[in-house]
Structures are given as structure tokens and as C-alpha cells.
Scaffold this motif. Structure first.
Motif, PDB file in Angstrom:
ATOM      1  N   LYS A  78       0.854  -1.291  -0.094  1.00 27.76           N
ATOM      2  CA  LYS A  78      -0.013   0.030  -0.021  1.00 27.76           C
ATOM      3  C   LYS A  78       0.787   1.193   0.005  1.00 27.76           C
ATOM      4  N   LYS A  79       2.139   1.186   0.620  1.00 25.98           N
ATOM      5  CA  LYS A  79       2.947   2.298   0.758  1.00 25.98           C
ATOM      6  C   LYS A  79       3.854   2.527  -0.321  1.00 25.98           C
ATOM      7  N   GLY A  80       3.989   1.679  -1.114  1.00 25.74           N
ATOM      8  CA  GLY A  80       5.034   1.667  -2.364  1.00 25.74           C
ATOM      9  C   GLY A  80       5.600   0.209  -2.660  1.00 25.74           C
ATOM     10  N   VAL A  81       6.624   0.211  -3.248  1.00 27.52           N
ATOM     11  CA  VAL A  81       7.322  -1.026  -3.768  1.00 27.52           C
ATOM     12  C   VAL A  81       8.745  -1.117  -3.407  1.00 27.52           C
ATOM     13  N   ILE A  82       8.907  -2.359  -2.983  1.00 22.31           N
ATOM     14  CA  ILE A  82      10.563  -2.693  -2.882  1.00 22.31           C
ATOM     15  C   ILE A  82      10.907  -3.686  -4.017  1.00 22.31           C
ATOM     16  N   GLU A  83      11.908  -3.102  -4.640  1.00 26.18           N
ATOM     17  CA  GLU A  83      12.423  -3.778  -5.882  1.00 26.18           C
ATOM     18  C   GLU A  83      13.969  -4.264  -5.849  1.00 26.18           C
ATOM     19  N   LEU A  84      14.332  -5.345  -6.383  1.00 25.21           N
ATOM     20  CA  LEU A  84      15.689  -5.723  -6.802  1.00 25.21           C
ATOM     21  C   LEU A  84      15.851  -5.815  -8.119  1.00 25.21           C
ATOM     22  N   ILE A  85      16.829  -4.725  -8.598  1.00 26.43           N
ATOM     23  CA  ILE A  85      17.205  -4.521 -10.087  1.00 26.43           C
ATOM     24  C   ILE A  85      18.633  -4.476 -10.060  1.00 26.43           C
ATOM     25  N   ASN A  86      19.167  -5.469 -10.953  1.00 23.75           N
ATOM     26  CA  ASN A  86      20.525  -5.622 -11.079  1.00 23.75           C
ATOM     27  C   ASN A  86      21.189  -5.824  -9.749  1.00 23.75           C
ATOM     28  N   ASP A  87      20.625  -6.668  -8.904  1.00 21.43           N
ATOM     29  CA  ASP A  87      21.050  -6.766  -7.364  1.00 21.43           C
ATOM     30  C   ASP A  87      21.117  -5.751  -6.822  1.00 21.43           C
ATOM     31  N   LYS A  88      20.376  -4.789  -7.056  1.00 22.53           N
ATOM     32  CA  LYS A  88      20.513  -3.539  -6.253  1.00 22.53           C
ATOM     33  C   LYS A  88      19.023  -3.149  -5.517  1.00 22.53           C
ATOM     34  N   PRO A  89      18.915  -3.373  -4.105  1.00 20.92           N
ATOM     35  CA  PRO A  89      17.751  -3.228  -3.553  1.00 20.92           C
ATOM     36  C   PRO A  89      17.347  -1.931  -3.251  1.00 20.92           C
ATOM     37  N   LEU A  90      16.038  -1.545  -3.759  1.00 19.62           N
ATOM     38  CA  LEU A  90      15.515  -0.216  -3.771  1.00 19.62           C
ATOM     39  C   LEU A  90      13.992  -0.176  -3.397  1.00 19.62           C
ATOM     40  N   ALA A  91      13.780   0.908  -3.034  1.00 21.41           N
ATOM     41  CA  ALA A  91      12.267   1.138  -2.462  1.00 21.41           C
ATOM     42  C   ALA A  91      11.686   2.570  -3.054  1.00 21.41           C
ATOM     43  N   THR A  92      10.600   2.505  -3.488  1.00 19.75           N
ATOM     44  CA  THR A  92       9.999   3.676  -4.089  1.00 19.75           C
ATOM     45  C   THR A  92       8.636   3.844  -3.227  1.00 19.75           C
ATOM     46  N   LEU A  93       8.637   5.072  -2.678  1.00 23.79           N
ATOM     47  CA  LEU A  93       7.500   5.115  -1.861  1.00 23.79           C
ATOM     48  C   LEU A  93       6.367   6.021  -2.356  1.00 23.79           C
ATOM     49  N   GLU A  94       5.085   6.057  -1.606  1.00 22.62           N
ATOM     50  CA  GLU A  94       3.877   6.571  -1.803  1.00 22.62           C
ATOM     51  C   GLU A  94       4.252   8.214  -2.719  1.00 22.62           C
ATOM     52  N   ASN A  95       5.191   8.877  -2.277  1.00 23.24           N
ATOM     53  CA  ASN A  95       5.300  10.225  -2.633  1.00 23.24           C
ATOM     54  C   ASN A  95       6.231  10.345  -3.861  1.00 23.24           C
ATOM     55  N   GLY A  96       6.554   8.992  -4.223  1.00 22.31           N
ATOM     56  CA  GLY A  96       7.428   8.844  -5.298  1.00 22.31           C
ATOM     57  C   GLY A  96       8.873   9.036  -5.271  1.00 22.31           C
ATOM     58  N   THR A  97       9.437   9.220  -4.008  1.00 16.79           N
ATOM     59  CA  THR A  97      10.897   9.064  -3.478  1.00 16.79           C
ATOM     60  C   THR A  97      11.252   7.709  -3.538  1.00 16.79           C
ATOM     61  N   THR A  98      12.508   7.510  -4.255  1.00 11.95           N
ATOM     62  CA  THR A  98      13.235   6.294  -4.356  1.00 11.95           C
ATOM     63  C   THR A  98      14.343   6.133  -3.550  1.00 11.95           C
ATOM     64  N   ILE A  99      14.520   5.275  -2.578  1.00 10.14           N
ATOM     65  CA  ILE A  99      15.574   5.244  -1.751  1.00 10.14           C
ATOM     66  C   ILE A  99      16.497   3.860  -2.066  1.00 10.14           C
ATOM     67  N   GLU A 100      17.730   3.890  -2.140  1.00  9.59           N
ATOM     68  CA  GLU A 100      18.599   2.818  -2.038  1.00  9.59           C
ATOM     69  C   GLU A 100      18.737   2.203  -0.689  1.00  9.59           C
ATOM     70  N   LEU A 101      18.111   0.837  -0.482  1.00 10.30           N
ATOM     71  CA  LEU A 101      18.504   0.315   0.526  1.00 10.30           C
ATOM     72  C   LEU A 101      19.697  -0.263   0.934  1.00 10.30           C
TER      73      LEU A 101
END
Length: 333
Positions: free
Chosen positions: A248-271
Motif C-alpha cells: 500500500k505504501k510503495g514498492v520494494i525492488e531488486l534490479i541488477n542486484d540493487k535493492p530499492l524502495a519507491t514510496l507513495e510520494n514517489g521518492t526512491t531510496i537505495e536500501l
């Protein structure tokens, strides 16, 4: 505590890389290596620094003549059940490469028979022990994007192995997807409930069987869309694949072995990657050693890992019957 003594069974291509790990791992002593092909033994002799290691072409001879604590089995899945039971019969703990066996029936038989012994069987699910996977799981566990409601998992590689893998009917599902299915259980902390799978063999495939598969799965209320190809064209993914876990609050992704999260406000952070004492296959053997020292069962012991392998078995049944399979029903057959 003294080093735990290991007999390695299987020293072919992948087995030789295990020889290197075991020969260097500080908490174990590689006391014997077994392979039916003498040339494989000659190859690993060049790797091993321990001049006390003995070499055998017959695993029973090694089990009977060399005192050890663990049998590490790195052989084709068709041989796993017999080798594991022979090791248990000789009072050794068993550490096995995935999958448990070639068929789900063999895996269940091994599980039932293993209960007659005091020692345990652990399956190496080394993908769990990677910093990027640990970062994704940590974010899920902490509810960074809320409860996960659906998952997209995409795996694409063009892998040419030769040998026994080329003969499988459903090579992707049978040999590779177990890693991803196990990671789904690990990351979501949920058990699978249903699966509906399809597969195919592209005209250009170098595998005799189906190297492409798709599966729709449910883990309780979480919907999972899984796609895998071992004969892809164009850009490849890592061995982990590309993963999207959506809440509900965003998406957690693993792309090219880089873990990321994009939150509801559109901010993407590297985990932040999670620091592990060991990684990948070394962590697998580390977990095995610790389990023995602490007199407990390892995290991926046979009775647990059968639930990951059940997804493989149920997927194969789904492909065969062209229908959705309830995994609990499949486990209870």
C-alpha cells in the motif's frame, strides 16, 4: 570445539567449486572426497591444500573407512536420496545441494526415512544468504511499504551447461526455479497455497526440455506472477532475477542486484546492504556447522525445505494437468 570433519561426495564441475570452499572454511576439515570419475578427483587434488585428505571412487568405502561428521553431497539430483540415506546410516549429518531429489516422491521418501535417524539433512539454499536479499527481506519485515499484496518476479538468462541438465523435461522449473520459490517463502515469511504453471520450449532452445515457464502463485492472500527463461534473448537478469514486492505504501525492488524502495510520494531510496558474517554458499556451510555445534536443526533442513520443493512438484503437476494445484493437497497425496 574441534573442526568438523567433512566427506564430500561429487567433485565434478560445480563440485570442484565446493571443494575450494570446504578446503578453505576454517570450521571444517575436508577428510575425504568421492567421485565416480577418477579424473574429477585428480582435478580437485590440485585445489586441496590439506595433504591428509583421502580420495575414493566409491562413497560406501569412504563412509566406512573415514571418520567424519558431515557428508556434503554435490551430485545430480537423481542420486541424492540414496547418497543421503547411506550417509545417515553411517551416522553422518547430511548437507546437500538443491534440489532435495529429482522427483517429489523421492524427496518425500527421503523425508520419511530420515526421521529414523538422529542426524539431520540440510539443503543448501544459498540465495537466502546474499546481502541484497537480506536487505529486501529486512525492508519487508519492517513494513517499509506496508504489507506486501502482490509480487512480480522476472528471471531471464541464457545458460548453457550440457550434461544431465539437457535431458530434463522441465529444466527451468526442476533445476533453477527452486531458488526463487525458496526465496519467496523466505522473503514473505509465508507458505504457498496454490500454483498454476505453464511451460514451453522455444525453437532455438539448446535444452531438450522446456526452458521457459510462467507460474501464478498465491501465498495466502499475496499474488505472485513468476516468469523464468534459461534461453532468453537480449538483456539478462542476475541469478536472483528482478523482483517487485508491492504494498500500500510503495514498492520494494531488486534490479541488477540493487535493492530499492519507491514510496507513495514517489521518492526512491537505495536500501542498505545487510552485513553478513559469511555470504552465499559459505553462509550455507556456516549455518550447517552452527546447527551441529548448537545441537539444533538448521534453518533450511529437510522438513522445512520440502515446502519450497513442493512448489516445484506442484508446478510440474500443474503443467501436466493444465490446472491450478492446491499445494497442501499435493503435500498430503
Amino acid at each position: 570445539m574441534e573442526k568438523l570433519k567433512v566427506i564430500q561426495v561429487g567433485a565434478g564441475g560445480f563440485g570442484s567449486s565446493w571443494t575450494e570452499i570446504l578446503d578453505h572454511f576454517e570450521d571444517v576439515e575436508l577428510v575425504a572426497v568421492v567421485d565416480v570419475m577418477s579424473e574429477n578427483l585428480e582435478n580437485v587434488k590440485k585445489i586441496i591444500k590439506n595433504n591428509r585428505t583421502e580420495f575414493f571412487t566409491n562413497h560406501l568405502e569412504a563412509l566406512e573407512s573415514v571418520k567424519a561428521d558431515i557428508a556434503v553431497i554435490v551430485t545430480p539430483p537423481q542420486t541424492h536420496k540414496k547418497l543421503a540415506l547411506d550417509a545417515l546410516e553411517h551416522d553422518l549429518n547430511v548437507f546437500m545441494e538443491k534440489p532435495i531429489a529429482h522427483t517429489f516422491e523421492d524427496a518425500m521418501e527421503l523425508l520419511e526415512k530420515s526421521r529414523d535417524y538422529q542426524k539431520f539433512v540440510m539443503i543448501s539454499q544459498n540465495y537466502r544468504w546474499r546481502p541484497e536479499i537480506a536487505a529486501v527481506k529486512k525492508a519487508v519485515d519492517e513494513g517499509l511499504v506496508g504489507e506486501i499484496e502482490y509480487v512480480e518476479w522476472d528471471f531471464r538468462r541464457a545458460s548453457k551447461f550440457g550434461g544431465w541438465r539437457d535431458q530434463y523435461n522441465e529444466i527451468l522449473i526442476e533445476d533453477m526455479s527452486i531458488h526463487h520459490f525458496d526465496l519467496l517463502r523466505h522473503i514473505l515469511s509465508l507458505e504457498p497455497t496454490t500454483v498454476f504453471a505453464k511451460s514451453m520450449r522455444p525453437s532455438w532452445s539448446w535444452f531438450n526440455g522446456n526452458g521457459v515457464a510462467s507460474a501464478i502463485m498465491k501465498f495466502d492472500n499475496v499474488l505472485v506472477n513468476y516468469f523464468g527463461s534459461w534461453v532468453t534473448r537480449g538483456r539478462e537478469t542476475s541469478w536472483n532475477g528482478e523482483i517487485k514486492l508491492v504494498g500500500k505504501k510503495g514498492v520494494i525492488e531488486l534490479i541488477n542486484d540493487k535493492p530499492l524502495a519507491t514510496l507513495e510520494n514517489g521518492t526512491t531510496i537505495e536500501l542498505d546492504l545487510v552485513s553478513l558474517e559469511y555470504e552465499d554458499r559459505e553462509y550455507s556451510i556456516f549455518e550447517m556447522v552452527n546447527a551441529i555445534k548448537e545441537n539444533r536443526k538448521p534453518i533450511t533442513e529437510l522438513a522445512d525445505n520440502i515446502n519450497s520443493f513442493a512448489i516445484v512438484g506442484a508446478s510440474l503437476e500443474s503443467i501436466k494437468q493444465s490446472k491450478e494445484i492446491v499445494i497442501q493437497d499435493f503435500l498430503e497425496k
